[in-house]
Write a protein that holds these residues in place. Structure first.
Motif, PDB file in Angstrom:
ATOM      1  N   LYS A 170       5.261   8.939   0.391  1.00 50.03           N
ATOM      2  CA  LYS A 170       5.114   7.486   0.420  1.00 50.03           C
ATOM      3  C   LYS A 170       4.307   7.025  -0.788  1.00 50.03           C
ATOM      4  O   LYS A 170       3.317   7.640  -1.154  1.00 50.03           O
ATOM      5  CB  LYS A 170       4.458   7.057   1.725  1.00 50.03           C
ATOM      6  N   VAL A 171       4.767   5.928  -1.382  1.00 49.50           N
ATOM      7  CA  VAL A 171       4.150   5.415  -2.599  1.00 49.50           C
ATOM      8  C   VAL A 171       3.905   3.915  -2.476  1.00 49.50           C
ATOM      9  O   VAL A 171       4.407   3.257  -1.575  1.00 49.50           O
ATOM     10  CB  VAL A 171       5.037   5.696  -3.836  1.00 49.50           C
ATOM     11  N   GLY A 172       3.145   3.376  -3.409  1.00 51.89           N
ATOM     12  CA  GLY A 172       2.861   1.952  -3.481  1.00 51.89           C
ATOM     13  C   GLY A 172       1.568   1.746  -4.254  1.00 51.89           C
ATOM     14  O   GLY A 172       0.632   2.527  -4.120  1.00 51.89           O
ATOM     15  N   ARG A 206       0.873  -1.167   0.000  1.00 44.37           N
ATOM     16  CA  ARG A 206       0.000   0.000   0.000  1.00 44.37           C
ATOM     17  C   ARG A 206       0.914   1.222   0.000  1.00 44.37           C
ATOM     18  O   ARG A 206       2.116   1.087   0.222  1.00 44.37           O
ATOM     19  CB  ARG A 206      -0.872  -0.030   1.262  1.00 44.37           C
ATOM     20  N   PRO A 207       0.390   2.412  -0.205  1.00 45.18           N
ATOM     21  CA  PRO A 207       1.273   3.593  -0.227  1.00 45.18           C
ATOM     22  C   PRO A 207       1.927   3.846   1.141  1.00 45.18           C
ATOM     23  O   PRO A 207       1.506   4.712   1.904  1.00 45.18           O
ATOM     24  CB  PRO A 207       0.350   4.739  -0.620  1.00 45.18           C
TER      25      PRO A 207
END
Length: 98
Positions: free
Chosen positions: A24-26, A13-14
């Motif tokens: 934050k990424v994802g 997930r982010p």
């Protein structure tokens, strides 16, 4: 490792920072269990094929051992693919000690 982070980008997930304290990424593939299973099985199949093509068994035992390992790994994966994660870390610790 950069390669590990790249694979994590697709499944997390982010919550992966681009740099310490950064955004934050994802993509959150884990939110889609069927898609996750398909991707993991495809990657497993590619890995088995690469290994099979890069090595040559010395005798029949080597060939049987490889495919036996592949079957066992697939069986364990399928048996645990739909399992719920443990409720807390103490449960996980006890499971690993046995």
């Amino acid at each position: 490792m950069v390669s590990h982070w790249l694979f994590d980008f697709f499944v997390h997930r982010p919550d992966l920072p681009l740099w310490p304290g950064g955004p934050k990424v994802g993509l959150g593939l884990w939110n889609y269990p069927r898609a996750t299973i398909i991707v993991e099985l495809v990657l497993f199949t590619i890995g088995v094929m690469l290994y099979r093509d890069a090595t040559e068994p010395l005798d029949r035992t080597g060939s049987v051992a490889l495919w036996s390992l592949v079957i066992v790994l697939l069986a364990v994966y399928m048996a645990t693919a739909g399992a719920k994660p443990p409720g807390d870390t103490k449960q996980l610790a006890w499971a690993r000690c046995r």
